[in-house]
Write a protein that holds these residues in place. Structure first.
Motif, PDB file in Angstrom:
ATOM      1  N   ALA A  44      38.697  29.387  42.300  1.00 10.20           N
ATOM      2  CA  ALA A  44      38.550  30.323  41.181  1.00 10.20           C
ATOM      3  C   ALA A  44      37.090  30.513  40.813  1.00 10.20           C
ATOM      4  CB  ALA A  44      39.329  29.825  39.966  1.00 10.20           C
ATOM      5  N   LYS A  45      36.804  31.683  40.267  1.00  7.40           N
ATOM      6  CA  LYS A  45      35.479  31.981  39.749  1.00  7.40           C
ATOM      7  C   LYS A  45      35.636  32.497  38.329  1.00  7.40           C
ATOM      8  CE  LYS A  45      31.140  34.245  41.020  1.00  7.40           C
ATOM      9  NZ  LYS A  45      30.459  35.087  42.051  1.00  7.40           N
ATOM     10  N   VAL A  46      34.788  32.056  37.428  1.00  6.96           N
ATOM     11  CA  VAL A  46      34.859  32.464  36.030  1.00  6.96           C
ATOM     12  C   VAL A  46      33.716  33.431  35.742  1.00  6.96           C
ATOM     13  CG1 VAL A  46      34.896  31.713  33.630  1.00  6.96           C
ATOM     14  CG2 VAL A  46      35.930  30.268  35.400  1.00  6.96           C
ATOM     15  N   LEU A  47      34.071  34.605  35.250  1.00  4.66           N
ATOM     16  CA  LEU A  47      33.105  35.658  34.968  1.00  4.66           C
ATOM     17  C   LEU A  47      33.415  36.295  33.622  1.00  4.66           C
ATOM     18  CD1 LEU A  47      33.220  37.362  38.470  1.00  4.66           C
ATOM     19  CD2 LEU A  47      31.286  36.055  37.583  1.00  4.66           C
ATOM     20  N   LYS A  48      32.481  37.110  33.160  1.00  2.31           N
ATOM     21  CA  LYS A  48      32.703  37.893  31.954  1.00  2.31           C
ATOM     22  C   LYS A  48      32.806  39.370  32.317  1.00  2.31           C
ATOM     23  CE  LYS A  48      30.726  34.999  28.297  1.00  2.31           C
ATOM     24  NZ  LYS A  48      29.750  34.947  27.165  1.00  2.31           N
ATOM     25  N   TRP A  49      33.711  40.048  31.616  1.00  4.18           N
ATOM     26  CA  TRP A  49      33.860  41.493  31.798  1.00  4.18           C
ATOM     27  C   TRP A  49      33.876  42.155  30.428  1.00  4.18           C
ATOM     28  CZ3 TRP A  49      33.393  45.029  35.437  1.00  4.18           C
ATOM     29  CH2 TRP A  49      33.912  46.307  35.220  1.00  4.18           C
ATOM     30  N   GLN A  50      32.943  43.064  30.211  1.00  6.10           N
ATOM     31  CA  GLN A  50      32.888  43.798  28.940  1.00  6.10           C
ATOM     32  C   GLN A  50      33.361  45.225  29.170  1.00  6.10           C
ATOM     33  OE1 GLN A  50      29.067  45.037  26.984  1.00  6.10           O
ATOM     34  NE2 GLN A  50      29.777  43.716  25.318  1.00  6.10           N
ATOM     35  N   ALA A  51      34.237  45.696  28.295  1.00  7.90           N
ATOM     36  CA  ALA A  51      34.779  47.048  28.417  1.00  7.90           C
ATOM     37  C   ALA A  51      34.929  47.657  27.029  1.00  7.90           C
ATOM     38  CB  ALA A  51      36.120  47.029  29.133  1.00  7.90           C
ATOM     39  N   GLY A  52      34.853  48.968  26.978  1.00 12.25           N
ATOM     40  CA  GLY A  52      35.016  49.671  25.713  1.00 12.25           C
ATOM     41  C   GLY A  52      34.168  50.921  25.680  1.00 12.25           C
ATOM     42  N   VAL A  53      33.834  51.364  24.469  1.00 15.14           N
ATOM     43  CA  VAL A  53      33.119  52.620  24.322  1.00 15.14           C
ATOM     44  C   VAL A  53      32.150  52.551  23.147  1.00 15.14           C
ATOM     45  CG1 VAL A  53      34.950  53.610  22.858  1.00 15.14           C
ATOM     46  CG2 VAL A  53      33.398  55.141  24.109  1.00 15.14           C
ATOM     47  N   ILE A  54      31.014  53.217  23.309  1.00 18.24           N
ATOM     48  CA  ILE A  54      30.033  53.401  22.241  1.00 18.24           C
ATOM     49  C   ILE A  54      29.917  54.900  22.008  1.00 18.24           C
ATOM     50  CG2 ILE A  54      27.653  53.031  21.491  1.00 18.24           C
ATOM     51  CD1 ILE A  54      27.514  50.717  23.504  1.00 18.24           C
ATOM     52  N   ILE A 122      34.968  44.925  23.866  1.00 17.08           N
ATOM     53  CA  ILE A 122      35.578  43.605  23.997  1.00 17.08           C
ATOM     54  C   ILE A 122      35.032  42.952  25.256  1.00 17.08           C
ATOM     55  CG2 ILE A 122      37.719  42.291  24.209  1.00 17.08           C
ATOM     56  CD1 ILE A 122      39.168  44.518  22.813  1.00 17.08           C
ATOM     57  N   THR A 123      34.604  41.703  25.123  1.00 15.40           N
ATOM     58  CA  THR A 123      34.135  40.931  26.266  1.00 15.40           C
ATOM     59  C   THR A 123      35.171  39.866  26.586  1.00 15.40           C
ATOM     60  OG1 THR A 123      31.828  41.284  25.650  1.00 15.40           O
ATOM     61  CG2 THR A 123      32.286  39.494  27.192  1.00 15.40           C
ATOM     62  N   PHE A 124      35.667  39.888  27.805  1.00 15.33           N
ATOM     63  CA  PHE A 124      36.666  38.924  28.258  1.00 15.33           C
ATOM     64  C   PHE A 124      36.015  37.856  29.122  1.00 15.33           C
ATOM     65  CE2 PHE A 124      39.026  42.850  27.608  1.00 15.33           C
ATOM     66  CZ  PHE A 124      40.157  42.418  26.930  1.00 15.33           C
ATOM     67  N   GLU A 125      36.509  36.648  29.001  1.00 17.17           N
ATOM     68  CA  GLU A 125      36.207  35.602  29.969  1.00 17.17           C
ATOM     69  C   GLU A 125      37.374  35.563  30.946  1.00 17.17           C
ATOM     70  OE1 GLU A 125      36.031  30.801  29.984  1.00 17.17           O
ATOM     71  OE2 GLU A 125      34.675  31.795  28.571  1.00 17.17           O
ATOM     72  N   ILE A 126      37.084  35.789  32.217  1.00 23.58           N
ATOM     73  CA  ILE A 126      38.131  35.932  33.224  1.00 23.58           C
ATOM     74  C   ILE A 126      37.991  34.849  34.284  1.00 23.58           C
ATOM     75  CG2 ILE A 126      39.075  37.414  35.037  1.00 23.58           C
ATOM     76  CD1 ILE A 126      38.309  39.811  33.363  1.00 23.58           C
ATOM     77  N   ARG A 127      39.089  34.169  34.532  1.00 21.09           N
ATOM     78  CA  ARG A 127      39.150  33.169  35.608  1.00 21.09           C
ATOM     79  C   ARG A 127      39.998  33.756  36.720  1.00 21.09           C
ATOM     80  NH1 ARG A 127      38.358  27.691  36.124  1.00 21.09           N
ATOM     81  NH2 ARG A 127      39.664  26.590  37.642  1.00 21.09           N
ATOM     82  N   ARG A 128      39.346  34.134  37.806  1.00 25.28           N
ATOM     83  CA  ARG A 128      40.020  34.832  38.903  1.00 25.28           C
ATOM     84  C   ARG A 128      40.104  33.929  40.132  1.00 25.28           C
ATOM     85  NH1 ARG A 128      40.652  39.608  42.172  1.00 25.28           N
ATOM     86  NH2 ARG A 128      42.014  38.712  43.739  1.00 25.28           N
ATOM     87  N   HIS A 129      41.313  33.781  40.638  1.00 22.74           N
ATOM     88  CA  HIS A 129      41.555  32.945  41.809  1.00 22.74           C
ATOM     89  C   HIS A 129      41.613  33.775  43.084  1.00 22.74           C
ATOM     90  CE1 HIS A 129      42.819  29.160  39.749  1.00 22.74           C
ATOM     91  NE2 HIS A 129      43.120  30.000  38.774  1.00 22.74           N
ATOM     92  N   ALA A 130      41.096  33.215  44.165  1.00 24.76           N
ATOM     93  CA  ALA A 130      41.428  33.722  45.490  1.00 24.76           C
ATOM     94  C   ALA A 130      42.891  33.381  45.766  1.00 24.76           C
ATOM     95  CB  ALA A 130      40.513  33.088  46.537  1.00 24.76           C
ATOM     96  N   LEU A 131      43.486  34.042  46.761  1.00 26.55           N
ATOM     97  CA  LEU A 131      44.879  33.783  47.114  1.00 26.55           C
ATOM     98  C   LEU A 131      44.967  33.330  48.567  1.00 26.55           C
ATOM     99  CD1 LEU A 131      46.677  36.772  45.352  1.00 26.55           C
ATOM    100  CD2 LEU A 131      46.781  34.349  44.711  1.00 26.55           C
ATOM    101  N   ILE A 132      45.785  32.303  48.799  1.00 27.61           N
ATOM    102  CA  ILE A 132      45.938  31.708  50.125  1.00 27.61           C
ATOM    103  C   ILE A 132      47.273  32.153  50.722  1.00 27.61           C
ATOM    104  CG2 ILE A 132      46.055  29.563  51.423  1.00 27.61           C
ATOM    105  CD1 ILE A 132      44.479  28.260  49.098  1.00 27.61           C
ATOM    106  N   ALA A 133      47.236  32.674  51.929  1.00 26.26           N
ATOM    107  CA  ALA A 133      48.453  33.152  52.587  1.00 26.26           C
ATOM    108  C   ALA A 133      49.408  31.997  52.872  1.00 26.26           C
ATOM    109  CB  ALA A 133      48.089  33.857  53.888  1.00 26.26           C
TER     110      ALA A 133
END
Length: 323
Positions: A44-54, A122-133
């Motif tokens: 897994a990798k932990v990143l931030k993603w900010q989304a929205g509008v100004i 809104i800024t999210f903290e996202i933990r995204r995993h790779a997937l193993i077949a």
């Protein structure tokens, strides 16, 4: 700031999101687990993603402003929590689900005085995993189209640039899968055909049929062709969108009759049934009816801003960052 926080927490609570807590997946989002026969969670990798509008009222006062900004949600391979929020007091925020897989933040601003700015970020903290077949692929079977869960059925139908009902696509699907005894082998034959057939070339998105005809296309085109052939063979498939990239995933049943989604990579190194991808998942799907235009169909649900009075200027934020 406290007023903004209370307002946002009320909105997030209605979405099933609590500030500071990881959001579990729901319904069709639960299939990837160490206790299932689907793909296993990898690194897994932990990143931030900010989304929205100004929104800025640059050339005079503006009224009746409504903005639409898609937000990420939880998936089996993706956990998220709210790390930070910035909601101006003039903004009324609510949420709306589109096609069951994309959450849209709807921002209403009744009046914005000249020269002023309103923010809904809104800024999210996202933990995204790779997937193993999976190792044992003989246990999987093709689903019966007539018995598919309601939320899976749309992934057998055509989408923009995914012409799965084309006679050429249907004939090709039959040809590629005719002699395959196992479901996994059938999908893998489609995958290998598309990777061999379509040479990656940057350019405007042309779609499945054009990529098949030309033998070239962007990664969106090879993804669309793979999905189109799968759907023509009664194998549910859909697009997964991450920042700057997309890839397909397909749906099969295990020997207990449980359905699972498996990803594959159409570009670069071969990766089938699992994927070493840790960028945040922004959307899944490729046939969205946007809430601001129910007559339209979009492959990727886009941001949108409208206003009843004045000429508001909008900056939609889509920003990836590291912790």
């Amino acid at each position: 700031m406290e007023g903004r926080t209370v307002k946002l927490r009320a909105v997030l609570a209605s979405w099933g999101i609590v500030v500071g807590l990881v959001v579990p997946g729901l319904g069709q989002f639960r299939e990837a687990s160490e206790n299932t026969k689907g793909p296993k969670l990898g690194e897994a990798k932990v990143l931030k993603w900010q989304a929205g509008v100004i929104v800025t009222a640059a050339s005079g006062p503006c009224t009746g402003i409504v903005g639409y900004a898609p937000l990420p949600i939880a998936w089996p391979e993706q956990e998220l929590s709210v790390a930070e929020e910035d909601i101006s007091p003039v903004c009324n925020v609510k949420n709306e689900m589109v096609e069951g897989t994309v959450r849209v933040m709807v921002v209403s601003i009744p009046h914005l005085p000249a020269g002023e700015e309103a923010r809904a970020l809104i800024t999210f903290e996202i933990r995204r995993h790779a997937l193993i077949a999976p190792k044992d692929t003989d246990i999987y079977t093709l689903p019966d189209p007539k018995r598919l869960p309601r939320e899976i059925r749309p992934y057998l139908a055509p989408s923009p640039k995914i012409e799965s009902t084309s006679p050429k696509i249907k004939s090709l699907a039959k040809e590629l899968t005719a002699d395959k005894e196992k479901a996994w082998q059938a999908v893998e034959a489609i995958y290998d055909f598309v990777r061999d057939k379509v040479k990656h070339q940057k350019g405007p998105v042309k779609g499945a049929l054009a990529a098949l005809r030309d033998g070239t296309g962007d990664v969106e085109d090879s993804t669309s062709l793979f999905i189109a052939i799968c759907r023509a063979a009664n194998i549910p498939a859909r697009t997964v969108w991450v920042p700057g990239h997309c890839y397909p995933e397909f749906y099969l049943l295990d020997d207990d009759g449980q359905g699972h989604w498996f990803p594959c990579e159409m570009k670069d190194s071969r990766s089938f049934g699992g994927i070493n991808e840790t960028r945040p998942i922004l959307q899944k799907g490729d046939n969205f009816r946007p809430p601001y235009n129910r007559h339209d169909r979009q492959r990727y649900l886009a941001e949108y801003l409208t206003g009843a009075g004045g000429k508001p200027q909008a900056k939609f934020v889509r920003q990836l960052g590291s912790l």
